[in-house]
Design a protein around this motif. Structure first.
Motif, short mmCIF file in Angstrom:
data_model
loop_
_atom_site.label_atom_id
_atom_site.label_comp_id
_atom_site.label_asym_id
_atom_site.label_seq_id
_atom_site.Cartn_x
_atom_site.Cartn_y
_atom_site.Cartn_z
N ALA A 1 5.08 22.98 8.33
CA ALA A 1 6.50 22.76 8.03
C ALA A 1 7.41 23.27 9.15
O ALA A 1 8.63 23.13 9.05
CB ALA A 1 6.87 23.44 6.71
N LEU B 1 -0.06 17.28 -2.07
CA LEU B 1 0.98 16.92 -1.11
C LEU B 1 0.52 17.22 0.30
O LEU B 1 -0.41 18.02 0.52
CB LEU B 1 2.27 17.67 -1.41
N GLN C 1 4.98 19.46 3.15
CA GLN C 1 5.85 19.32 1.99
C GLN C 1 5.76 20.50 1.03
O GLN C 1 6.71 20.77 0.30
CB GLN C 1 5.48 18.04 1.21
N ARG C 2 4.65 21.16 1.02
CA ARG C 2 4.37 22.15 -0.03
C ARG C 2 5.33 23.33 -0.04
O ARG C 2 5.77 23.75 -1.13
CB ARG C 2 2.93 22.64 0.08
N THR D 1 15.34 25.29 2.20
CA THR D 1 14.88 23.99 1.71
C THR D 1 16.05 23.06 1.43
O THR D 1 16.00 21.87 1.78
CB THR D 1 14.03 24.19 0.43
N TYR E 1 16.35 19.49 3.53
CA TYR E 1 16.19 18.19 2.86
C TYR E 1 17.51 17.63 2.32
O TYR E 1 17.50 16.62 1.63
CB TYR E 1 15.17 18.32 1.73
N VAL F 1 12.21 15.67 -1.04
CA VAL F 1 10.99 16.23 -0.46
C VAL F 1 9.86 15.21 -0.55
O VAL F 1 9.09 15.03 0.39
CB VAL F 1 10.59 17.54 -1.17
N LEU F 2 9.76 14.53 -1.68
CA LEU F 2 8.69 13.56 -1.88
C LEU F 2 8.92 12.30 -1.06
O LEU F 2 7.97 11.68 -0.58
CB LEU F 2 8.60 13.19 -3.37
N SER G 1 2.96 10.90 -1.35
CA SER G 1 3.44 11.73 -2.45
C SER G 1 2.94 11.26 -3.81
O SER G 1 3.00 12.01 -4.79
CB SER G 1 4.98 11.76 -2.47
#
Length: 320
Positions: free
Chosen positions: A9, A41, A45-46, A107, A111, A158-159, A256
């Protein structure tokens, strides 16, 4: 593994990495079914999903696990503090002292998640301080918008989606609600012990059930025919929401989909377990066993691995 996720990330700041690791621990400890699904994922993404879960769990615990001597005023003050810390973090004015908030702010920025979604979540958490029952489904949905639907909306950026996010958003909301309604059914006894009933009173009354009858069944450790009938009705309604939510999975980015499909299958397993218990939610907690979880997750892990491997191959081919 968690460090590899943070590396993927691009999170390098030591304090920020520690904040994300704290969120990951909260997810792994308290949301085991959800955590299992997050393993599907992509690694990058996690951390964001852990941050979203970590904040929700942290605030939920402030309300549901306040300690034996905490008054409603004290708990309300704790939620107010969480809101102030979040506002300060989003305004770049502190919040470094609370790791969960630090990770969440990062986060949200990364995003571009709407901060209003967290205000709605905190409003629903405050409802738990003084609302003990819901007269109608419309009343309950006022609560579940903030407690569940906004969680789906927070997750959506996020997905990612193959459609525009606005098209996928209603299904993301329904997914959050399906999970929440399933939890309500699984946790009827536990919620009663906290003085709460999350099943609409008018729908229960149609089966001849009220709070007193639920408490009586809780005391004897078994549901009577009327309560089983009321729970069966609630299960059917939750299945309808679950099926509608499933229509949104193909709208998500391919990498996802295994995660969300697995989460939905596992939560559906809880509904199936309640049915197998003849809708007696007082006979024991409806859970999905480890073997069942692994049988559901194993094919999804294989598909997620294949999708990530294929995506890397395409990227490497384009770079060449």
């Amino acid at each position: 593994m968690s460090r590899r996720e943070l590396d993927a990330a691009g999170i390098t700041d030591p304090a920020l990495r520690a904040a994300y690791l704290r969120c990951r621990v909260l997810n792994a400890t308290h949301g085991r079914t959800y955590f299992l699904a997050t393993r599907l994922l992509a690694p990058h993404q996690r951390p964001a999903v852990h941050a979203l879960y970590g904040f929700a769990r942290w605030v939920d615990d402030l309300v549901d696990e306040p300690g034996p001597d905490a008054t409603p005023e004290v708990v309300s003050g704790c939620v107010d503090r969480a809101e102030r810390l979040l506002a300060a973090g989003l305004a770049r004015d502190g919040a470094d002292g609370e790791p969960v908030v630090r990770a969440l702010v990062h986060t949200v920025d990364r995003y571009d998640i709407d901060p209003a979604l967290f205000s709605a979540f905190l409003r629903s958490m405050r409802m738990d301080l003084d609302v003990r029952a819901y007269a109608t489904r419309a009343d309950l949905q006022t609560y579940t918008y903030g407690s569940a639907r906004v969680i789906g909306l927070q997750m959506l950026p996020v997905l990612g989606a193959v459609t525009d996010l606005a098209t996928a958003a209603p299904y993301a909301e329904l997914l959050g609600e399906a999970f929440q309604l399933t939890n309500f059914l699984r946790d009827v006894a536990e919620d009663l012990d906290r003085g709460r009933v999350y099943l609409p009173a008018d729908e229960l009354a149609a089966s001849g059930v009220d709070r007193e009858r639920l408490l009586w069944c809780r005391g004897r450790g078994a549901a009577d025919a009327a309560v089983r009938g009321a729970v069966a009705d609630q299960v059917a309604r939750t299945w309808a929401v679950t099926r509608e939510a499933a229509r949104g999975i193909p709208m998500l980015r391919p990498e996802s989909r295994p995660c969300i499909a697995t989460a939905l299958a596992l939560y559906s397993g809880i509904l199936g377990r309640i049915e197998a218990m003849d809708h007696d939610v007082f006979a024991g907690r409806a859970t999905v066993g480890t073997g069942r979880k692994l049988r559901v997750a194993a094919p999804a892990f294989a598909r997620a691995w294949w999708l990530r491997r294929n995506a890397r191959s395409v990227h490497e081919g384009q770079a060449a």
